[in-house]
Design a protein around this motif. Sequence first.
Motif, mmCIF file in Angstrom:
data_model
loop_
_atom_site.group_PDB
_atom_site.id
_atom_site.type_symbol
_atom_site.label_atom_id
_atom_site.label_comp_id
_atom_site.label_asym_id
_atom_site.label_seq_id
_atom_site.Cartn_x
_atom_site.Cartn_y
_atom_site.Cartn_z
ATOM 1 N N MET A 92 -23.136 -68.522 23.142
ATOM 2 C CA MET A 92 -23.479 -68.683 21.722
ATOM 3 C C MET A 92 -23.432 -70.160 21.326
ATOM 4 S SD MET A 92 -22.183 -66.577 18.449
ATOM 5 C CE MET A 92 -20.447 -66.654 18.739
ATOM 6 N N ASN A 93 -22.391 -70.878 21.781
ATOM 7 C CA ASN A 93 -22.296 -72.294 21.450
ATOM 8 C C ASN A 93 -23.454 -73.078 22.073
ATOM 9 O OD1 ASN A 93 -19.891 -71.372 20.397
ATOM 10 N ND2 ASN A 93 -18.751 -73.193 20.953
ATOM 11 N N ALA A 94 -23.725 -72.797 23.346
ATOM 12 C CA ALA A 94 -24.807 -73.513 24.036
ATOM 13 C C ALA A 94 -26.143 -73.272 23.324
ATOM 14 C CB ALA A 94 -24.883 -73.060 25.488
ATOM 15 N N LEU A 95 -26.382 -72.016 22.912
ATOM 16 C CA LEU A 95 -27.631 -71.699 22.211
ATOM 17 C C LEU A 95 -27.696 -72.446 20.880
ATOM 18 C CD1 LEU A 95 -30.211 -69.927 22.122
ATOM 19 C CD2 LEU A 95 -28.853 -68.241 20.879
ATOM 20 N N SER A 96 -26.571 -72.480 20.193
ATOM 21 C CA SER A 96 -26.539 -73.174 18.905
ATOM 22 C C SER A 96 -26.858 -74.661 19.086
ATOM 23 C CB SER A 96 -25.163 -72.981 18.261
ATOM 24 O OG SER A 96 -25.198 -73.407 16.942
ATOM 25 N N PHE A 97 -26.319 -75.285 20.143
ATOM 26 C CA PHE A 97 -26.632 -76.707 20.406
ATOM 27 C C PHE A 97 -28.137 -76.877 20.626
ATOM 28 C CE2 PHE A 97 -22.224 -76.935 22.598
ATOM 29 C CZ PHE A 97 -21.602 -76.956 21.356
ATOM 30 N N HIS A 119 -14.743 -82.394 25.749
ATOM 31 C CA HIS A 119 -15.115 -81.133 26.390
ATOM 32 C C HIS A 119 -16.413 -80.596 25.770
ATOM 33 C CE1 HIS A 119 -14.104 -77.475 28.596
ATOM 34 N NE2 HIS A 119 -14.599 -76.833 27.558
ATOM 35 N N THR A 120 -16.472 -80.644 24.452
ATOM 36 C CA THR A 120 -17.658 -80.146 23.739
ATOM 37 C C THR A 120 -18.877 -81.016 24.051
ATOM 38 O OG1 THR A 120 -16.258 -79.253 22.019
ATOM 39 C CG2 THR A 120 -18.557 -79.630 21.422
ATOM 40 N N ILE A 121 -18.667 -82.335 24.105
ATOM 41 C CA ILE A 121 -19.783 -83.250 24.403
ATOM 42 C C ILE A 121 -20.328 -82.975 25.810
ATOM 43 C CG2 ILE A 121 -20.343 -85.688 24.846
ATOM 44 C CD1 ILE A 121 -18.433 -86.269 22.404
ATOM 45 N N GLU A 122 -19.438 -82.602 26.740
ATOM 46 C CA GLU A 122 -19.912 -82.257 28.091
ATOM 47 C C GLU A 122 -20.850 -81.053 28.053
ATOM 48 O OE1 GLU A 122 -16.765 -81.712 31.004
ATOM 49 O OE2 GLU A 122 -16.161 -83.774 30.552
ATOM 50 N N LEU A 123 -20.476 -80.045 27.259
ATOM 51 C CA LEU A 123 -21.336 -78.861 27.162
ATOM 52 C C LEU A 123 -22.660 -79.219 26.483
ATOM 53 C CD1 LEU A 123 -21.693 -75.828 27.631
ATOM 54 C CD2 LEU A 123 -20.515 -75.396 25.483
ATOM 55 N N ILE A 124 -22.596 -80.053 25.461
ATOM 56 C CA ILE A 124 -23.831 -80.475 24.770
ATOM 57 C C ILE A 124 -24.727 -81.240 25.748
ATOM 58 C CG2 ILE A 124 -24.761 -81.964 22.933
ATOM 59 C CD1 ILE A 124 -22.130 -81.360 21.365
ATOM 60 N N THR A 125 -24.113 -82.124 26.539
ATOM 61 C CA THR A 125 -24.880 -82.908 27.517
ATOM 62 C C THR A 125 -25.545 -81.988 28.538
ATOM 63 O OG1 THR A 125 -23.263 -84.654 27.264
ATOM 64 C CG2 THR A 125 -24.701 -84.835 29.171
ATOM 65 N N SER A 126 -24.810 -80.958 28.944
ATOM 66 C CA SER A 126 -25.382 -80.052 29.924
ATOM 67 C C SER A 126 -26.574 -79.282 29.332
ATOM 68 C CB SER A 126 -24.248 -79.154 30.424
ATOM 69 O OG SER A 126 -24.686 -77.922 30.757
ATOM 70 N N GLU A 129 -29.466 -81.771 29.242
ATOM 71 C CA GLU A 129 -30.044 -82.006 30.569
ATOM 72 C C GLU A 129 -30.916 -80.822 30.991
ATOM 73 O OE1 GLU A 129 -26.567 -84.982 32.187
ATOM 74 O OE2 GLU A 129 -26.659 -82.931 32.968
ATOM 75 N N ASN A 130 -30.434 -79.625 30.698
ATOM 76 C CA ASN A 130 -31.192 -78.440 31.105
ATOM 77 C C ASN A 130 -32.492 -78.277 30.340
ATOM 78 O OD1 ASN A 130 -29.932 -76.723 33.256
ATOM 79 N ND2 ASN A 130 -28.155 -77.274 32.035
ATOM 80 N N ARG A 131 -32.492 -78.663 29.072
ATOM 81 C CA ARG A 131 -33.764 -78.511 28.341
ATOM 82 C C ARG A 131 -34.602 -79.788 28.402
ATOM 83 N NH1 ARG A 131 -32.787 -78.713 21.770
ATOM 84 N NH2 ARG A 131 -32.437 -80.945 21.691
ATOM 85 N N ARG A 132 -34.066 -80.801 29.064
ATOM 86 C CA ARG A 132 -34.733 -82.088 29.304
ATOM 87 C C ARG A 132 -35.124 -82.798 28.022
ATOM 88 N NH1 ARG A 132 -37.831 -79.007 32.649
ATOM 89 N NH2 ARG A 132 -36.849 -78.593 34.632
ATOM 90 N N SER A 133 -34.298 -82.650 26.990
ATOM 91 C CA SER A 133 -34.445 -83.510 25.812
ATOM 92 C C SER A 133 -33.081 -83.588 25.127
ATOM 93 C CB SER A 133 -35.520 -82.988 24.857
ATOM 94 O OG SER A 133 -35.060 -81.907 24.125
ATOM 95 N N PRO A 134 -32.783 -84.766 24.548
ATOM 96 C CA PRO A 134 -31.447 -84.968 24.000
ATOM 97 C C PRO A 134 -31.143 -84.032 22.832
ATOM 98 C CG PRO A 134 -32.665 -87.038 24.152
ATOM 99 C CD PRO A 134 -33.636 -85.943 24.424
ATOM 100 N N VAL A 135 -29.869 -83.798 22.618
ATOM 101 C CA VAL A 135 -29.411 -83.033 21.450
ATOM 102 C C VAL A 135 -28.789 -84.050 20.487
ATOM 103 C CG1 VAL A 135 -27.772 -81.281 20.633
ATOM 104 C CG2 VAL A 135 -28.950 -80.962 22.830
ATOM 105 N N ASN A 136 -29.349 -84.103 19.295
ATOM 106 C CA ASN A 136 -28.856 -85.060 18.297
ATOM 107 C C ASN A 136 -27.390 -84.728 17.940
ATOM 108 O OD1 ASN A 136 -28.863 -87.033 16.292
ATOM 109 N ND2 ASN A 136 -29.741 -85.660 14.745
ATOM 110 N N THR A 137 -26.490 -85.628 18.293
ATOM 111 C CA THR A 137 -25.056 -85.337 18.197
ATOM 112 C C THR A 137 -24.327 -86.476 17.515
ATOM 113 O OG1 THR A 137 -25.228 -84.221 20.344
ATOM 114 C CG2 THR A 137 -23.014 -84.720 19.580
ATOM 115 N N SER A 138 -23.371 -86.133 16.667
ATOM 116 C CA SER A 138 -22.545 -87.171 16.054
ATOM 117 C C SER A 138 -21.116 -86.666 15.907
ATOM 118 C CB SER A 138 -23.131 -87.524 14.672
ATOM 119 O OG SER A 138 -22.652 -88.747 14.240
ATOM 120 N N LEU A 139 -20.165 -87.543 16.188
ATOM 121 C CA LEU A 139 -18.758 -87.211 15.932
ATOM 122 C C LEU A 139 -18.455 -87.459 14.460
ATOM 123 C CD1 LEU A 139 -17.833 -89.086 19.097
ATOM 124 C CD2 LEU A 139 -16.873 -86.824 18.691
#
Length: 231
Positions: A92-97, A119-126, A129-139
């Motif tokens: 669910m988290n991965a899909l939401s990202f 830990h969360t940033i690692e999952l977002i990065t993964s 990488e899998n969808r081959r486009s960045p996920v807009n992320t901010s702390l």
Amino acid sequence: MKVVSFANAKGGSGKTTSAALLCSGLCARGYRVSLLDCDPLYPLYDWAVAALPRNATALRVQDANRLATAIKAASPQVDYLIVDLSGASSVMNALSFALSDLVLVPMQGSMMDARGALHTIELITSVAENRRSPVNTSLVLTRVSPMVVTNAVRYATQIVEERSVPFLPIPVLERSAFRDMFSHMTNLVDKDHAAVSNLAKARRDIDRLTDAVASCIDTAAGAALPGRCKH
Ligand SMILES: Nc1ncnc2c1ncn2[C@@H]1O[C@H](COP(=O)(O)OP(=O)(O)O)[C@@H](O)[C@H]1O
Ligand SMILES: [Mg+2]
């Protein structure tokens, strides 16, 4: 419709509070907002049932399928969809990202929150990488004292900055109004609340947070290749 997810593997980092503040700020500007509460205890949904601003709706979401369905259904009727995730590294988290225009990772200035954020940033990065486009992320730094920057805050922010994920330019300050919003079940923006201290300052902070999030989404949307917003 813009989708904003709040995620940090560490509980207590300020996800639910920051999600409620952003919802309040967007509703105060007349946007139609939908809240999706993915925490199995549903604290945001419970707050929403009692204190939801006009223009907002809330749903409890238990799994990835329902999340996908809820996001699709909201699309024509809603301006902003806010997803409050649990700490789990779940599908669910991965899909939401993957479906978000912006993932916000709230963290207090502490090592434990910084580790949860990493830990969360690692999952977002993964996911990226899998969808081959960045996920807009901010702390987002949360529960920050308006008075002092402690060494713990400096150290924790340095550690996550090494991953080159930016921070929102403004932190969420520690305010009793933000804590009391869940005890008094208020949204802080709809009406005046005599029992809430420093309401004007709390509203000003909500407004600034809303500005920062909106510009973070716009910056990424305007980039040739959507990526992390630059401040
Ligand atoms: N900016 C803030 N000011 C004051 N209290 C806060 C703030 N952010 C969070 N809290 C308090 O910290 C605790 C954890 O916050 P919460 O938003 O539930 O975190 P999470 O959703 O990440 O588990 C709650 O008791 C909440 O009231
Ligand atoms: Mg929460």
